[in-house]
Design an enzyme around this catalytic site. Structure first.
Site, short mmCIF file in Angstrom:
data_model
loop_
_atom_site.label_atom_id
_atom_site.label_comp_id
_atom_site.label_asym_id
_atom_site.label_seq_id
_atom_site.Cartn_x
_atom_site.Cartn_y
_atom_site.Cartn_z
N GLU A 91 49.73 50.59 29.44
CA GLU A 91 49.27 49.27 29.87
C GLU A 91 49.15 48.34 28.66
O GLU A 91 49.13 48.77 27.51
CB GLU A 91 47.92 49.37 30.58
CG GLU A 91 47.95 50.17 31.87
CD GLU A 91 46.64 50.10 32.64
OE1 GLU A 91 46.69 49.78 33.84
OE2 GLU A 91 45.58 50.35 32.04
N ASP A 127 39.89 43.98 30.92
CA ASP A 127 40.87 43.64 29.90
C ASP A 127 40.82 42.18 29.45
O ASP A 127 40.83 41.27 30.28
CB ASP A 127 42.29 43.88 30.43
CG ASP A 127 42.50 45.30 30.93
OD1 ASP A 127 41.58 46.12 30.85
OD2 ASP A 127 43.61 45.57 31.41
#
Length: 511
Positions: A222, A35
């Site tokens: 998320e 990420d």
């Protein structure tokens, strides 16, 4: 072209995978990344922090890696910014420029960069087994970081409370910092406010606890992001966009990015559409955890995502590096058929920095008719990405087909096609090369696509191990990883079922 997965190449030798490293997408030199975190523009540079394993090329030892760029295409990798230790892993988060020195970490004249990140606490720490939000700060333009002595600053005693995205809110409700974080397994985005980045008060929640398992959007939520954008460029007509990434439950399978358009009054986000009906940032398999840069000049909203999918992320056939980021994409909001939706355009060099190549077969000064096997396009070149821009009137053609990164005999490659009967843009990577490393990798992705006045517009970026497609001006986006063999360099544009008219076609090489 055959679509049999039996055409998969044997796994490449580790030394051979350097040829798959992209030319204009960020990869870590010799480690794992996932990420993007802490995206911020500061000191004339874009700072990309990201989830990084400094000690290997699979997920683990989560720390914040760091890279900088002045143009979002050429990146310089720096040492690890915020490292894991015996007490915590450093999960996702964001960075803000604390202009008012609200935190006291800098000065009004020289504001600090403040990272708000998730501490994933380990056994033996005071918060073992929980995830909570912590701070670190930098007073040297992001090159070194100091953890706040009183971490964590926000905890729910939860094992899945993470991914804080912080921004400065200025509106009728007041002036303060807002955090969007998630209770991942409850499919909830939680909003908090603070005046100093240290003490946080709960505002509201937005979520979908009742989604049925197995349907799109029903996995763990998320990496949220909330920001305003003008609609159709009108500063008097502003909507708020809430990005929420989900794993599993992506529209193409595995992980993916959804978004909602609505209103935010400083306390609560209200979506224009039901939470069960999200829009999708990307219809491909390999765009996840997309979040935006803070502090970008002129109010531009630019996002970057992780170009991978949790279904097979740890198994990608590359060494020693594993995973890359998508291209940076600038966002706008536009109105179509009475609804407001995101439009994404890749950040690419200005025309003066490009090297256009006319495709063989193009009629100089005007359009040409495309028949059957069509026309060859320039071959892929090591160390260069290709940007293919096309305006096509499919007309009587049943399909318009780009054969990308194929072999000389046409037995393999990645196929991008517009199917007129289905009204779909389809990306097929089942014979794209190295596909046998995981059973979930060979796949076909499809996105609904409506022609405008009969015209198909495409911007395709082909970069060694990836294909990113921006159709209809960026209203439809498809991103897939591909791992072609060393001989897979042939590109071709064709049609089936009848002729099509190619109104414009340009190939640009970028290195």
């Amino acid at each position: 072209m055959s679509s049999s997965v039996d055409a998969a190449l044997p796994a490449p030798a580790p030394a051979a995978t350097e040829a798959l490293r992209p030319a204009i997408h960020y990869t870590a030199r010799d480690t794992w990344l996932n990420d993007p975190n802490g995206l911020v523009y500061w000191g004339g540079q874009y700072h990309l922090f990201y989830q990084n394993n400094p000690h290997g090329n699979v997920w683990g030892n989560m720390s914040w890696g760091h890279a900088t760029s002045r143009d979002l295409l050429h990146w310089t990798e720096h040492p690890v910014a915020i490292a894991c230790d015996e007490a915590e892993d450093i999960f996702s988060g964001s960075v803000v420029v604390d202009y008012g020195n609200t935190s006291g970490f800098g000065t009004p004249e020289e504001p600090a960069l403040v990272a708000v990140y998730t501490s994933a606490f380990k056994a033996g720490s005071g918060y073992a087994g929980t995830q909570a939000q912590s701070l670190a700060y930098s007073t040297d333009s992001g090159m070194t970081w100091t953890k706040h002595a009183a971490n964590p600053v926000l905890t729910r005693n939860s094992p899945h409370f993470r991914d804080p995205k912080v921004f400065r809110y200025e509106g009728e409700a007041g002036s303060y910092w807002v955090m969007a974080a998630v209770e991942a397994q409850e499919q909830q985005v939680l909003f908090y406010k603070s005046h100093d980045l240290k003490a946080w008060d709960f505002l509201s929640a937005f979520g979908a606890r009742h989604l049925q398992p197995g349907r799109p959007g029903a996995g763990e939520w998320e990496c949220p992001d909330l920001f305003p954008l003008p609609v159709d460029g009108d500063p008097a007509a502003v909507k708020w966009v809430l990005i929420v990434n989900v794993n599993p439950g992506g529209v193409a399978g595995g992980s993916g990015g959804q978004y909602f358009v609505g209103e935010f009054d400083g306390v609560r986000f209200r979506s224009d559409a039901p939470v069960e009906e999200p829009s999708w940032l990307d219809w491909g398999r390999d765009c996840y955890a997309s979040v935006s840069f803070s502090n970008v000049p002129d109010g531009r909203r630019i996002i970057i995502g992780w170009m991978n999918n949790w279904d097979y992320a740890n198994a990608l056939p590359t060494h020693p590096w594993r995973s890359s980021m998508t291209l940076a994409r600038e966002l706008r909001l536009t109105t179509r058929d009475g609804s407001v939706r995101l439009v994404q355009q890749p950040v690419l060099p200005a025309p003066g920095g490009e090297r256009p190549t006319a495709a063989p077969g193009r009629v100089p000064g005007g359009p040409f008719e495309l028949h059957g096997p069509g026309v060859p396009l320039p071959d892929a070149v090591p160390g260069q990405a290709q940007v293919i821009e096309a305006e096509i009137l499919p007309g009587p053609a049943g399909q318009v087909v780009f054969h990308l990164l194929g072999t000389e005999d046409g037995s393999g490659g990645t196929v991008l096609s517009y199917d007129a009967a289905e009204g779909q843009l389809v990306l097929d990577r089942r014979t794209s090369g190295y596909t046998g490393f995981h059973p979930e990798f060979p796949s076909v992705e499809a996105a609904p696509l409506v022609l405008e006045d009969g015209l198909l517009t495409l911007l395709i970026v082909v970069d060694h191990c990836s294909v990113e497609v921006f159709a209809q001006g960026g209203e439809v986006v498809l991103t897939d990883l591909v791992f072609p063999g060393p001989e897979s360099v042939r590109n071709r544009l064709a049609s089936t079922g009848g002729p099509a008219t190619v109104r414009a076609l340009t190939i640009t090489s970028l290195s």
